[in-house]
Motif scaffolding. Sequence first.
Motif, PDB file in Angstrom:
ATOM      1  N   THR A 138       0.776  15.849  30.694  1.00 11.54           N
ATOM      2  CA  THR A 138      -0.679  15.826  30.851  1.00 11.54           C
ATOM      3  C   THR A 138      -1.407  16.069  29.532  1.00 11.54           C
ATOM      4  N   GLU A 139      -0.654  16.120  28.423  1.00  9.86           N
ATOM      5  CA  GLU A 139      -1.260  16.445  27.136  1.00  9.86           C
ATOM      6  C   GLU A 139      -1.155  15.304  26.137  1.00  9.86           C
ATOM      7  N   ILE A 140      -2.153  15.233  25.271  1.00 11.26           N
ATOM      8  CA  ILE A 140      -2.113  14.318  24.133  1.00 11.26           C
ATOM      9  C   ILE A 140      -1.664  15.131  22.921  1.00 11.26           C
ATOM     10  N   VAL A 141      -0.578  14.697  22.294  1.00 14.41           N
ATOM     11  CA  VAL A 141       0.012  15.442  21.191  1.00 14.41           C
ATOM     12  C   VAL A 141      -0.126  14.643  19.895  1.00 14.41           C
ATOM     13  N   ASN A 142      -0.723  15.273  18.886  1.00 11.06           N
ATOM     14  CA  ASN A 142      -0.910  14.661  17.567  1.00 11.06           C
ATOM     15  C   ASN A 142      -0.046  15.388  16.547  1.00 11.06           C
ATOM     16  N   ARG A 143       0.801  14.637  15.853  1.00 14.43           N
ATOM     17  CA  ARG A 143       1.644  15.236  14.820  1.00 14.43           C
ATOM     18  C   ARG A 143       1.413  14.513  13.493  1.00 14.43           C
ATOM     19  N   LEU A 144       1.100  15.287  12.475  1.00 14.01           N
ATOM     20  CA  LEU A 144       0.875  14.735  11.145  1.00 14.01           C
ATOM     21  C   LEU A 144       2.115  14.945  10.289  1.00 14.01           C
ATOM     22  N   SER A 145       2.651  13.868   9.748  1.00 11.52           N
ATOM     23  CA  SER A 145       3.786  13.966   8.835  1.00 11.52           C
ATOM     24  C   SER A 145       3.344  13.546   7.438  1.00 11.52           C
ATOM     25  N   VAL A 146       4.013  14.114   6.429  1.00  8.40           N
ATOM     26  CA  VAL A 146       3.732  13.778   5.027  1.00  8.40           C
ATOM     27  C   VAL A 146       5.071  13.416   4.386  1.00  8.40           C
ATOM     28  N   PRO A 147       5.536  12.178   4.574  1.00  4.20           N
ATOM     29  CA  PRO A 147       6.853  11.792   4.072  1.00  4.20           C
ATOM     30  C   PRO A 147       6.901  11.512   2.576  1.00  4.20           C
ATOM     31  N   LYS A 148       5.737  11.320   1.963  1.00  4.23           N
ATOM     32  CA  LYS A 148       5.702  10.981   0.530  1.00  4.23           C
ATOM     33  C   LYS A 148       4.634  11.810  -0.154  1.00  4.23           C
ATOM     34  N   PHE A 149       5.001  12.404  -1.298  1.00  9.46           N
ATOM     35  CA  PHE A 149       4.047  13.251  -2.012  1.00  9.46           C
ATOM     36  C   PHE A 149       4.436  13.305  -3.486  1.00  9.46           C
ATOM     37  N   ARG A 150       3.904  12.378  -4.275  1.00 10.53           N
ATOM     38  CA  ARG A 150       4.133  12.418  -5.717  1.00 10.53           C
ATOM     39  C   ARG A 150       3.342  13.571  -6.316  1.00 10.53           C
ATOM     40  N   GLY A 151       3.985  14.312  -7.204  1.00 14.45           N
ATOM     41  CA  GLY A 151       3.302  15.447  -7.819  1.00 14.45           C
ATOM     42  C   GLY A 151       3.397  16.697  -6.994  1.00 14.45           C
TER      43      GLY A 151
ATOM     44  N   THR B 296       0.825  -1.205   0.000  1.00 15.02           N
ATOM     45  CA  THR B 296       0.000   0.000   0.000  1.00 15.02           C
ATOM     46  C   THR B 296       0.859   1.253   0.000  1.00 15.02           C
ATOM     47  N   GLU B 297       1.876   1.277   0.854  1.00  8.24           N
ATOM     48  CA  GLU B 297       2.745   2.446   0.932  1.00  8.24           C
ATOM     49  C   GLU B 297       3.461   2.700  -0.387  1.00  8.24           C
ATOM     50  N   HIS B 298       3.849   1.629  -1.071  1.00  7.14           N
ATOM     51  CA  HIS B 298       4.525   1.789  -2.362  1.00  7.14           C
ATOM     52  C   HIS B 298       3.568   2.319  -3.425  1.00  7.14           C
ATOM     53  N   MET B 299       2.339   1.818  -3.456  1.00  7.39           N
ATOM     54  CA  MET B 299       1.370   2.223  -4.471  1.00  7.39           C
ATOM     55  C   MET B 299       0.821   3.626  -4.214  1.00  7.39           C
ATOM     56  N   ALA B 300       0.759   4.034  -2.959  1.00 11.79           N
ATOM     57  CA  ALA B 300       0.172   5.332  -2.619  1.00 11.79           C
ATOM     58  C   ALA B 300       0.977   6.477  -3.225  1.00 11.79           C
ATOM     59  N   ASP B 301       0.264   7.485  -3.691  1.00 15.31           N
ATOM     60  CA  ASP B 301       0.911   8.694  -4.213  1.00 15.31           C
ATOM     61  C   ASP B 301       1.295   9.644  -3.084  1.00 15.31           C
ATOM     62  N   VAL B 302       0.477   9.629  -2.028  1.00 12.01           N
ATOM     63  CA  VAL B 302       0.688  10.506  -0.882  1.00 12.01           C
ATOM     64  C   VAL B 302       0.548   9.671   0.383  1.00 12.01           C
ATOM     65  N   VAL B 303       1.428   9.906   1.341  1.00 12.18           N
ATOM     66  CA  VAL B 303       1.341   9.213   2.623  1.00 12.18           C
ATOM     67  C   VAL B 303       1.214  10.238   3.740  1.00 12.18           C
ATOM     68  N   PHE B 304       0.130  10.122   4.503  1.00  9.18           N
ATOM     69  CA  PHE B 304      -0.060  10.892   5.732  1.00  9.18           C
ATOM     70  C   PHE B 304       0.149   9.926   6.893  1.00  9.18           C
TER      71      PHE B 304
END
Length: 210
Positions: free
Chosen positions: A172-185, A155-163
């Motif tokens: 005391t906090e919940i931390v969410n970090r979004l990375s975009v390591p792959k982005f064709r185009g 799936t990761e290989h076929m995907a054009d974009v990976v989030f």
Amino acid sequence: MSRRLSTGIDVLDRQLDGGIPTGSIVLFSADPASQSELLLYEVTAVRMALYLTTIRSDQAVQDALDRTSRYTKVGEPTIRDIGVEAPLDQGNKLLGTLPTESTLIIDTLDPLERQEASRYRYFLNQLQTQMRNTESIAILHAMDGRSVPELRDVTEHMADVVFHLNTEIQGTEIVNRLSVPKFRGGRALDETIKLKLSTGVSIDTSRDIA
């Protein structure tokens, strides 16, 4: 340069130079204990969407959308439960119903990744063709839990974009970090985006705990 379709999340669109290129397959992986579905729900508000659910029932997804709509904008996607029997066959049939410039959401992808490898590969190629023909985007919501399917690499290989959404408890906090390591185009992001996931998706402006 390919036309781009908005994600419906302003902070993300700005980072992605306007959105996601048409024809793209997006793999969105996250911890099962996160509220990653909020991103999926907000995406449905931008344009026509087909929401394929594999684990929760279609009614459970609709109920979650209704609850979320009290706090943030969501759409009225067509919801179909494909998880009961032969999910790849059902998914392939529904691909042909996708209108032009729309969004396909598969939530979650994991049961499809546990099917026979050659059939899953065929599904992904059909999906890619349909996205390009309809100038749409597909968002495949996958779980980074205790038992990741063996075909996740495919799936990761076929995907054009990976989030990838990383969720951690820091003090005391919940931390969410979004990375975009792959982005064709386009360009992959050099830095993560700190998000707040509560009643909706927004930028988290709080300072990190030292």
